[in-house]
Design an enzyme around this catalytic site. Structure first.
Site, PDB file in Angstrom:
ATOM      1  N   LYS A 108      72.763 -73.780 -11.332  1.00 52.09           N
ATOM      2  CA  LYS A 108      74.154 -74.368 -10.713  1.00 52.09           C
ATOM      3  C   LYS A 108      75.003 -74.794 -11.808  1.00 52.09           C
ATOM      4  CE  LYS A 108      73.139 -79.174 -11.164  1.00 52.09           C
ATOM      5  NZ  LYS A 108      74.355 -79.654 -11.717  1.00 52.09           N
TER       6      LYS A 108
ATOM      7  N   ASP B  56      78.762 -82.158  -9.195  1.00 49.68           N
ATOM      8  CA  ASP B  56      77.682 -82.061 -10.228  1.00 49.68           C
ATOM      9  C   ASP B  56      76.242 -82.549  -9.584  1.00 49.68           C
ATOM     10  OD1 ASP B  56      76.635 -81.486 -12.786  1.00 49.68           O
ATOM     11  OD2 ASP B  56      76.739 -83.350 -13.169  1.00 49.68           O
TER      12      ASP B  56
ATOM     13  N   HIS C 224      71.384 -81.574  -5.850  1.00 50.44           N
ATOM     14  CA  HIS C 224      70.428 -82.340  -5.927  1.00 50.44           C
ATOM     15  C   HIS C 224      70.093 -83.412  -4.634  1.00 50.44           C
ATOM     16  CE1 HIS C 224      70.151 -80.580  -9.885  1.00 50.44           C
ATOM     17  NE2 HIS C 224      70.723 -81.517 -10.543  1.00 50.44           N
TER      18      HIS C 224
END
Length: 511
Positions: A172, A259, A264
């Protein structure tokens, strides 16, 4: 069914007690000088070898601009292993691994270097018995993916033949919005077929993340309550107590939402909310996660149900720290957030009416990642309003890091002559319950790449669905033209975040 038959490790034709060991193969690592390679990838490779999970023929090839010999690169790997590996240093294991280490010097636009890489891999196939099986790990910025993939294709390195496999691993971020994610995927899949592309989200390799599935589906006590009839809301938190450090070049313009939340936290949401898959095969797990992400709905008022912040300068842990706008490399007018929180809902029968709150930030109260499933209050007919305020809502809290485990919070009577109830916790910790320490996430993920087992890797459909969820928030924030709200280091974020839950008559957990 007898107890012995339910515990049979051969029930599906394979003995689950046997360790999975990778077959003959070589791993080519692009970006060997980066922090990720030095602190995570190279130590993980050694730890796999030290645990006996890599074959004697396994080979590692580094690719980079440094003027290193094979021996000098091996010295770099050894230093990384000694400094960061999880398992103890074993000279015999190291010498076996070192025998298969090679280095190829060159840039991503250097065709001659890729010729050398092809010759190096051919030499390893001949001398080490790798059988021509190659995985290419792109630990490099996404802007370089196209150049590397084209070079691999042009030099015949991306195409497997005669049973030889080729796989590519990408880190990522998978783009910075939906459009760029699709462009990036088109570049990679123009060279490698979809089932040969492994998108690394290291959170999915963590033992506790995988334990979500065991907690839910292996225990009858949880699954009947895991729905809107009993659950009030879910909080998913990823908090860090550090600032951006040396990541200014990457972080500015990206921010906490892109981010962390897009990948996540939305993956954790999917695992928490998914229906039971018919098996642990990749296609079945991914299908259920995609159903959840596709069912996510956004609030009508994005401003009232989101929050952004930037950490200010101040004292944290006995140390005076810079604010985000004071960090080296950050423009003084940067609108990049270091804290983000959003509310989403899931339009399914199981979760209708249950809000999911996601938050991530830097310079917060402590480092913790957790999933808190908070249950509705019991109809306390036996207790007065004052008594019932002494205890809160039941909750199951899954701790992803750093203290991996789970906590069950419930009310219990206080010893004494009166009926007084207070919250107590029942705690399970991996470190207390199992003698073997949990492997690093990258150990599991690298091994799965070499084995060709993709259940823990999100496919493109999941990536695109996640961007469809986050993009409207990003557009709203950009169009609003407002600066993220300042918050004190060591706090739990800006006031906006508290107000987000207060509008719903709820409060954030303080882990």
């Amino acid at each position: 069914m007898s107890p012995s038959s339910t515990a049979n490790p051969l029930r599906d034709g394979r003995d689950r007690r046997l360790t999975r060991i990778a077959g003959p193969s070589a791993l080519v690592l692009f970006g060997v000088t980066g922090d990720l390679a030095q602190k995570k990838l190279l130590p993980a490779i050694y730890d796999l070898a030290n645990r006996g999970l890599l074959p004697p023929s396994f080979s590692l090839v580094g690719f980079g601009r440094r003027d290193w010999t094979h021996e000098q690169f091996a010295d770099v790997v050894e230093e990384s292993v000694r400094d960061h590996s999880r398992t103890s240093f074993n000279p015999d294991v190291w010498n076996q691994l070192k025998a298969g280490i090679r280095f190829v010097q060159g840039g991503f636009d250097d065709g001659a270097a890729f010729d050398t890489l092809r010759d190096t891999l051919a030499e390893l196939e001949k001398t080490r018995g790798t059988r021509g099986n190659h995985a290419f790990y792109l630990s490099i910025p996404p802007k370089s993916f196209e150049a590397v993939c084209q070079q691999l294709s042009e030099h015949g390195l991306a195409q497997g033949e005669d049973g030889k496999w080729r796989r590519v691993v990408i880190e990522k971020p998978f783009g910075h919005d939906l459009e760029s994610a699709r462009e990036l995927n088109a570049i990679v899949e123009s060279v490698f077929p979809p089932d040969a592309v492994f998108r690394i989200d290291h959170y999915l390799g963590k033992e506790t993340v995988q334990n979500i599935l065991a907690l839910r589906f292996a225990n009858q006590m949880f699954e009947p309550l895991w729905n809107a009839r009993y659950v009030d809301h879910v909080q998913i938190t990823m908090a860090e107590d550090i600032g951006i450090g040396s990541r200014a070049g990457y972080y500015d313009g990206v921010g906490a939402a892109r981010d962390v939340i897009q990948n996540h936290l939305l993956q954790l949401l999917a695992l928490t909310a998914m229906e039971e898959p018919i098996s642990f095969d990749a296609k079945d797990l991914r299908a259920e996660k995609e159903k959840v992400l596709a069912a996510v709905t956004l609030p009508e008022d994005l401003g009232a149900h989101s929050a952004r912040g930037q950490y200010a300068a101040g004292w944290q842990g006995g140390e005076y720290v810079n604010g985000f706008l004071d960090e080296e490399g950050i423009p003084e007018d940067s609108a990049t957030e270091t804290f983000a929180a959003i509310r989403v809902d899931i339009n399914t029968r199981r979760w209708s009416g249950v809000p999911f709150y996601l938050r991530a930030g830097k310079r917060l109260g402590r480092r913790v990642t957790e999933i808190a499933v908070v249950f509705k209050r019991a109809p306390n007919l036996l207790f007065t309003e004052g008594e019932s305020e002494e205890f809160g809502q039941n909750a199951v809290v899954i701790r992803v890091q750093p203290d991996e485990g789970a906590t069950l919070r419930f009310g219990s009577k206080v010893p004494g002559t009166q009926m007084e109830v207070r919250d107590v916790s029942m705690d399970f910790g991996y470190g207390h319950s199992f003698t073997e320490s949990s492997p690093e996430a990258y150990e599991r993920l690298i091994l799965d790449v070499l084995l060709g087992e993709p259940p823990l890797f999100p496919r493109q459909a999941e990536v695109e669905l996640s961007w469809k969820i986050l993009d409207p928030f990003e557009k709203y924030w950009a169009d609003s033209g407002t600066q993220p709200e300042s918050y004190a280091p060591g706090s739990w974020g800006p006031e906006q975040a508290a107000e987000l839950l207060e509008r719903d008559q709820r409060t954030w957990r303080r882990p």
